[in-house]
Design a protein around this motif. Structure first.
Motif, PDB file in Angstrom:
ATOM      1  N   PRO A 101       0.848  -1.198   0.000  1.00 37.22           N
ATOM      2  CA  PRO A 101       0.000   0.000   0.000  1.00 37.22           C
ATOM      3  C   PRO A 101       0.888   1.254   0.000  1.00 37.22           C
ATOM      4  O   PRO A 101       2.050   1.191   0.426  1.00 37.22           O
ATOM      5  CB  PRO A 101      -0.775  -0.108   1.319  1.00 37.22           C
ATOM      6  CG  PRO A 101      -0.726  -1.554   1.677  1.00 37.22           C
ATOM      7  CD  PRO A 101       0.591  -2.054   1.160  1.00 37.22           C
ATOM      8  N   PRO A 102       0.366   2.380  -0.461  1.00 39.81           N
ATOM      9  CA  PRO A 102       1.154   3.618  -0.465  1.00 39.81           C
ATOM     10  C   PRO A 102       1.704   3.936   0.926  1.00 39.81           C
ATOM     11  O   PRO A 102       1.013   3.812   1.928  1.00 39.81           O
ATOM     12  CB  PRO A 102       0.151   4.688  -0.910  1.00 39.81           C
ATOM     13  CG  PRO A 102      -0.862   3.924  -1.701  1.00 39.81           C
ATOM     14  CD  PRO A 102      -0.968   2.583  -1.038  1.00 39.81           C
ATOM     15  N   GLY A 103       2.984   4.305   0.957  1.00 40.00           N
ATOM     16  CA  GLY A 103       3.622   4.711   2.205  1.00 40.00           C
ATOM     17  C   GLY A 103       4.232   3.582   3.020  1.00 40.00           C
ATOM     18  O   GLY A 103       4.898   3.832   4.024  1.00 40.00           O
ATOM     19  N   ALA A 104       4.044   2.333   2.620  1.00 39.90           N
ATOM     20  CA  ALA A 104       4.500   1.202   3.437  1.00 39.90           C
ATOM     21  C   ALA A 104       5.821   0.602   2.986  1.00 39.90           C
ATOM     22  O   ALA A 104       6.447  -0.159   3.724  1.00 39.90           O
ATOM     23  CB  ALA A 104       3.428   0.116   3.449  1.00 39.90           C
ATOM     24  N   ALA A 105       6.277   0.920   1.797  1.00 42.96           N
ATOM     25  CA  ALA A 105       7.431   0.224   1.216  1.00 42.96           C
ATOM     26  C   ALA A 105       8.719   0.423   2.012  1.00 42.96           C
ATOM     27  O   ALA A 105       9.472  -0.536   2.217  1.00 42.96           O
ATOM     28  CB  ALA A 105       7.623   0.649  -0.236  1.00 42.96           C
ATOM     29  N   GLN A 106       9.012   1.628   2.455  1.00 45.62           N
ATOM     30  CA  GLN A 106      10.282   1.857   3.138  1.00 45.62           C
ATOM     31  C   GLN A 106      10.354   1.104   4.468  1.00 45.62           C
ATOM     32  O   GLN A 106      11.385   0.508   4.803  1.00 45.62           O
ATOM     33  CB  GLN A 106      10.526   3.348   3.330  1.00 45.62           C
ATOM     34  CG  GLN A 106      10.794   4.026   2.007  1.00 45.62           C
ATOM     35  CD  GLN A 106      11.063   5.504   2.141  1.00 45.62           C
ATOM     36  OE1 GLN A 106      11.283   6.017   3.223  1.00 45.62           O
ATOM     37  NE2 GLN A 106      11.050   6.194   1.013  1.00 45.62           N
ATOM     38  N   TYR A 107       9.259   1.097   5.203  1.00 44.70           N
ATOM     39  CA  TYR A 107       9.237   0.356   6.465  1.00 44.70           C
ATOM     40  C   TYR A 107       9.375  -1.140   6.206  1.00 44.70           C
ATOM     41  O   TYR A 107      10.157  -1.828   6.854  1.00 44.70           O
ATOM     42  CB  TYR A 107       7.939   0.656   7.229  1.00 44.70           C
ATOM     43  CG  TYR A 107       7.799  -0.158   8.487  1.00 44.70           C
ATOM     44  CD1 TYR A 107       8.638   0.065   9.572  1.00 44.70           C
ATOM     45  CD2 TYR A 107       6.838  -1.161   8.583  1.00 44.70           C
ATOM     46  CE1 TYR A 107       8.526  -0.693  10.721  1.00 44.70           C
ATOM     47  CE2 TYR A 107       6.722  -1.912   9.729  1.00 44.70           C
ATOM     48  CZ  TYR A 107       7.561  -1.677  10.797  1.00 44.70           C
ATOM     49  OH  TYR A 107       7.448  -2.438  11.931  1.00 44.70           O
ATOM     50  N   PHE A 108       8.628  -1.645   5.252  1.00 47.53           N
ATOM     51  CA  PHE A 108       8.666  -3.066   4.904  1.00 47.53           C
ATOM     52  C   PHE A 108      10.075  -3.458   4.456  1.00 47.53           C
ATOM     53  O   PHE A 108      10.625  -4.492   4.869  1.00 47.53           O
ATOM     54  CB  PHE A 108       7.629  -3.325   3.810  1.00 47.53           C
ATOM     55  CG  PHE A 108       7.295  -4.766   3.545  1.00 47.53           C
ATOM     56  CD1 PHE A 108       7.877  -5.813   4.229  1.00 47.53           C
ATOM     57  CD2 PHE A 108       6.365  -5.083   2.569  1.00 47.53           C
ATOM     58  CE1 PHE A 108       7.548  -7.137   3.965  1.00 47.53           C
ATOM     59  CE2 PHE A 108       6.019  -6.398   2.296  1.00 47.53           C
ATOM     60  CZ  PHE A 108       6.624  -7.428   2.995  1.00 47.53           C
ATOM     61  N   GLY A 133      20.066  -6.978  -0.723  1.00 49.29           N
ATOM     62  CA  GLY A 133      19.627  -5.665  -0.262  1.00 49.29           C
ATOM     63  C   GLY A 133      18.306  -5.280  -0.887  1.00 49.29           C
ATOM     64  O   GLY A 133      17.760  -6.001  -1.720  1.00 49.29           O
ATOM     65  N   THR A 134      17.793  -4.131  -0.453  1.00 45.98           N
ATOM     66  CA  THR A 134      16.516  -3.628  -0.955  1.00 45.98           C
ATOM     67  C   THR A 134      16.641  -2.164  -1.334  1.00 45.98           C
ATOM     68  O   THR A 134      17.493  -1.446  -0.813  1.00 45.98           O
ATOM     69  CB  THR A 134      15.399  -3.752   0.108  1.00 45.98           C
ATOM     70  OG1 THR A 134      15.761  -2.960   1.245  1.00 45.98           O
ATOM     71  CG2 THR A 134      15.169  -5.188   0.526  1.00 45.98           C
ATOM     72  N   ILE A 135      15.759  -1.747  -2.224  1.00 47.60           N
ATOM     73  CA  ILE A 135      15.585  -0.341  -2.569  1.00 47.60           C
ATOM     74  C   ILE A 135      14.083  -0.099  -2.517  1.00 47.60           C
ATOM     75  O   ILE A 135      13.312  -0.843  -3.137  1.00 47.60           O
ATOM     76  CB  ILE A 135      16.123  -0.014  -3.973  1.00 47.60           C
ATOM     77  CG1 ILE A 135      17.627  -0.315  -4.060  1.00 47.60           C
ATOM     78  CG2 ILE A 135      15.845   1.451  -4.321  1.00 47.60           C
ATOM     79  CD1 ILE A 135      18.199  -0.196  -5.454  1.00 47.60           C
ATOM     80  N   ALA A 136      13.677   0.917  -1.780  1.00 49.02           N
ATOM     81  CA  ALA A 136      12.242   1.142  -1.592  1.00 49.02           C
ATOM     82  C   ALA A 136      11.821   2.523  -2.053  1.00 49.02           C
ATOM     83  O   ALA A 136      12.531   3.507  -1.840  1.00 49.02           O
ATOM     84  CB  ALA A 136      11.873   0.962  -0.123  1.00 49.02           C
ATOM     85  N   GLY A 137      10.660   2.560  -2.653  1.00 46.32           N
ATOM     86  CA  GLY A 137      10.007   3.809  -2.978  1.00 46.32           C
ATOM     87  C   GLY A 137       8.841   3.994  -2.031  1.00 46.32           C
ATOM     88  O   GLY A 137       8.920   3.634  -0.861  1.00 46.32           O
ATOM     89  N   ASP A 138       7.745   4.519  -2.528  1.00 48.76           N
ATOM     90  CA  ASP A 138       6.557   4.750  -1.708  1.00 48.76           C
ATOM     91  C   ASP A 138       5.737   3.470  -1.551  1.00 48.76           C
ATOM     92  O   ASP A 138       5.317   3.129  -0.457  1.00 48.76           O
ATOM     93  CB  ASP A 138       5.696   5.846  -2.346  1.00 48.76           C
ATOM     94  CG  ASP A 138       4.489   6.179  -1.504  1.00 48.76           C
ATOM     95  OD1 ASP A 138       4.678   6.521  -0.320  1.00 48.76           O
ATOM     96  OD2 ASP A 138       3.358   6.080  -2.027  1.00 48.76           O
ATOM     97  N   ASP A 139       5.531   2.766  -2.672  1.00 47.91           N
ATOM     98  CA  ASP A 139       4.698   1.562  -2.631  1.00 47.91           C
ATOM     99  C   ASP A 139       5.334   0.373  -3.341  1.00 47.91           C
ATOM    100  O   ASP A 139       4.685  -0.618  -3.606  1.00 47.91           O
ATOM    101  CB  ASP A 139       3.321   1.842  -3.220  1.00 47.91           C
ATOM    102  CG  ASP A 139       3.370   2.221  -4.686  1.00 47.91           C
ATOM    103  OD1 ASP A 139       4.475   2.344  -5.252  1.00 47.91           O
ATOM    104  OD2 ASP A 139       2.291   2.385  -5.278  1.00 47.91           O
TER     105      ASP A 139
END
Length: 167
Positions: free
Chosen positions: A114-121, A135-141
């Motif tokens: 969902p929007p806004g959850a990607a960085q925390y996840f 590793g990971t790279i996160a945007g908004d969703d």
């Protein structure tokens, strides 16, 4: 004990306190630091815990306590004991709650949230015990997960999807 009032010394003491015993709250941690002569505001303590990658996990008695990953490792120690299962169950809970899709290509997995959850996840994935994740790279969703195996994307995508139905 004499501890300098530097950020590095304060964070080292936080790691020592959290690793050695069961610290249940930020207020308790602030009190323990105060006993060592380190006065800290709640905002500073909160920032320190985030920077250290601290997580709240259940200890052997089922109480929620703070834990920090060990340097150079994804192992989390609470009261002298490693707690890998807690990180894995935290990741599974987030997959159930936030994972919308998981698609793979070669060594990449694209996760939608969902929007806004990607960085925390993504942060939880980075702190997990999944050694196949580089590793990971996160945007908004959207999260891009890079695997160590050049062809490991499909297996990892299936693993994330399987976590959504884990009990």
């Amino acid at each position: 004990m004499t501890i300098p009032a530097t950020k590095t010394a304060r964070q080292a003491r936080i790691v020592a306190l959290v690793t050695a015993g069961s610290v249940r709250s930020q207020a308790e941690l602030a009190e323990l630091l105060g006993q060592d002569g380190l006065q800290v505001t709640q905002a500073t303590l909160s920032r320190d815990l985030v920077e250290l990658g601290a997580v709240r996990v259940r200890d052997a008695s089922g109480t929620l306590v703070y834990a920090v990953p060990q340097p150079g490792s994804s192992d989390v120690v609470v009261g002298g004991e490693k707690i890998a299962e807690a990180l894995d169950s935290r990741l599974a809970a987030l997959c159930k709650e936030l994972l919308i899709t998981a698609e793979a290509s070669a060594n990449l997995v694209m996760l939608r949230t969902p929007p806004g959850a990607a960085q925390y996840f993504a942060s939880v994935i980075d702190q997990s015990t999944m050694h196949q994740v580089l590793g990971t790279i996160a945007g908004d969703d959207t999260i891009m997960v890079v695997t160590r195996d050049p062809k490991g994307g499909q297996d990892l995508a299936e693993h994330f999807l399987a976590l959504t139905s884990r009990d």
